[in-house]
Design a protein around this motif. Structure first.
Motif, short mmCIF file in Angstrom:
data_model
loop_
_atom_site.label_atom_id
_atom_site.label_comp_id
_atom_site.label_asym_id
_atom_site.label_seq_id
_atom_site.Cartn_x
_atom_site.Cartn_y
_atom_site.Cartn_z
N ILE A 56 -0.95 -2.70 -3.76
CA ILE A 56 0.27 -3.06 -4.48
C ILE A 56 1.35 -3.55 -3.51
O ILE A 56 2.00 -4.56 -3.76
CB ILE A 56 0.78 -1.86 -5.32
N THR A 57 1.53 -2.84 -2.40
CA THR A 57 2.59 -3.18 -1.45
C THR A 57 2.18 -4.28 -0.47
O THR A 57 3.04 -4.91 0.15
CB THR A 57 3.04 -1.95 -0.63
N GLY A 58 0.88 -4.49 -0.31
CA GLY A 58 0.42 -5.47 0.67
C GLY A 58 0.55 -4.95 2.09
O GLY A 58 0.47 -5.72 3.04
N GLN A 59 0.76 -3.65 2.23
CA GLN A 59 0.89 -3.01 3.54
C GLN A 59 0.10 -1.71 3.54
O GLN A 59 -0.01 -1.06 2.50
CB GLN A 59 2.35 -2.67 3.84
N LYS A 60 -0.42 -1.32 4.67
CA LYS A 60 -1.16 -0.06 4.77
C LYS A 60 -0.20 1.10 4.53
O LYS A 60 0.79 1.25 5.22
CB LYS A 60 -1.81 0.05 6.15
N VAL A 61 -0.49 1.91 3.51
CA VAL A 61 0.28 3.11 3.24
C VAL A 61 -0.44 4.26 3.94
O VAL A 61 -1.65 4.42 3.79
CB VAL A 61 0.40 3.37 1.72
N ASP A 62 0.31 5.04 4.70
CA ASP A 62 -0.26 6.12 5.50
C ASP A 62 -0.85 7.21 4.61
O ASP A 62 -0.32 7.52 3.54
CB ASP A 62 0.83 6.71 6.40
N ASP A 63 -1.93 7.82 5.08
CA ASP A 63 -2.59 8.90 4.34
C ASP A 63 -1.71 10.13 4.16
O ASP A 63 -1.99 10.97 3.31
CB ASP A 63 -3.89 9.31 5.04
N SER A 64 -0.64 10.25 4.94
CA SER A 64 0.26 11.39 4.83
C SER A 64 1.20 11.29 3.63
O SER A 64 1.92 12.24 3.31
CB SER A 64 1.09 11.53 6.11
N VAL A 65 1.21 10.14 2.95
CA VAL A 65 2.08 9.94 1.79
C VAL A 65 1.49 10.68 0.59
O VAL A 65 0.28 10.64 0.35
CB VAL A 65 2.23 8.43 1.48
N GLY A 66 2.36 11.35 -0.16
CA GLY A 66 1.95 12.02 -1.38
C GLY A 66 2.61 11.38 -2.59
O GLY A 66 3.79 11.03 -2.54
N VAL A 67 1.84 11.21 -3.66
CA VAL A 67 2.34 10.57 -4.87
C VAL A 67 1.87 11.34 -6.08
O VAL A 67 0.67 11.61 -6.22
CB VAL A 67 1.83 9.10 -4.99
N ASN A 68 2.80 11.69 -6.95
CA ASN A 68 2.46 12.22 -8.27
C ASN A 68 2.62 11.07 -9.26
O ASN A 68 3.73 10.57 -9.43
CB ASN A 68 3.38 13.38 -8.67
N LEU A 69 1.54 10.67 -9.87
CA LEU A 69 1.57 9.56 -10.82
C LEU A 69 2.12 10.02 -12.17
O LEU A 69 2.09 11.21 -12.46
CB LEU A 69 0.16 9.00 -10.98
N PRO A 70 2.64 9.11 -12.97
CA PRO A 70 2.68 7.66 -12.78
C PRO A 70 3.80 7.22 -11.83
O PRO A 70 4.77 7.93 -11.61
CB PRO A 70 2.91 7.12 -14.18
N LEU A 71 3.61 6.02 -11.31
CA LEU A 71 4.56 5.35 -10.43
C LEU A 71 4.69 3.92 -10.93
O LEU A 71 3.69 3.32 -11.33
CB LEU A 71 4.01 5.37 -9.01
N TYR A 72 5.89 3.39 -10.91
CA TYR A 72 6.11 2.04 -11.43
C TYR A 72 6.78 1.16 -10.39
O TYR A 72 7.62 1.60 -9.62
CB TYR A 72 6.98 2.09 -12.70
N SER A 73 6.40 -0.10 -10.39
CA SER A 73 7.02 -1.11 -9.54
C SER A 73 6.92 -2.44 -10.27
O SER A 73 5.87 -2.76 -10.83
CB SER A 73 6.30 -1.21 -8.19
N ASP A 74 7.99 -3.21 -10.25
CA ASP A 74 7.93 -4.51 -10.92
C ASP A 74 7.37 -5.59 -10.01
O ASP A 74 6.76 -6.54 -10.47
CB ASP A 74 9.30 -4.91 -11.45
#
Length: 186
Positions: A56-74
């Motif tokens: 989505i970002t076109g960049q490597k997101v580090d494995d240390s990032v935590g995300v609780n879904l849902p997440l939105y981006s336009d």
């Protein structure tokens, strides 16, 4: 820091809906919406979430990032996420203008980071004004807070729940309210 993926500079001016760059923006938005739908409507373990977020970002997101879904981006391609960032559920990144989350940032549930605005002139209203948002290292954005275009949240700062941030937040402070005001130094 996010990297501009558009062929034209869109910062510091009104971008008219009649400009060719609008077609480019719309293509990226359409492509991103498919990925966001896949991210939010299927089960994903941590690794597959990070892989999709990197796409989505076109960049490597580090494995240390935590995300609780849902997440939105336009838009997606102007979102940069540092290491050890935590993003809670139902966050909205309106990132055409650029959003940078530095290392160790915490983003609460239902936060809105909005890097896009529209002109006040009714004849230009469908145009865009974009301005980047930067969330500095170790800052915490509380639940349902809204950060408007062009704002920088300083290192270690805390934005209280439901705050509306219209101007820069100094490092090592707590802001609350609408519009957000400094209530404490930490």
């Amino acid at each position: 820091m996010f990297k501009n993926v558009l062929s034209e500079n869109i910062w510091g001016r009104v971008v008219s809906e009649k400009e060719p760059v609008f077609e480019e923006i719309n293509k990226i938005v359409e492509s991103n919406s498919k990925l966001i739908s896949k991210l939010n409507n299927e089960y994903h373990d941590h690794d597959s979430t990070i892989k999709l977020l990197s796409e989505i970002t076109g960049q490597k997101v580090d494995d240390s990032v935590g995300v609780n879904l849902p997440l939105y981006s336009d838009f997606g391609k102007h979102l940069s996420i540092g290491k050890s960032v935590f993003i809670n559920s139902n966050v909205m990144f309106t990132d055409l203008g650029g959003i940078t989350l530095e290392d160790h940032v915490l983003i609460g549930p239902r936060v809105n980071l909005l890097s896009v605005n529209h002109p006040t002139n009714p004849e230009q209203r469908r145009g865009l004004i974009v301005s980047p948002i930067t969330i500095k290292k170790n800052a915490w954005i509380g639940a349902a807070a809204t950060v408007l275009p062009g704002v920088t949240i300083g290192e270690n700062a805390i934005v209280g729940a439901n705050a509306v941030v219209t101007k820069d937040v100094p490092a090592n402070t707590v802001v609350t309210g609408s519009p957000a005001k400094v209530v404490k130094t930490i």
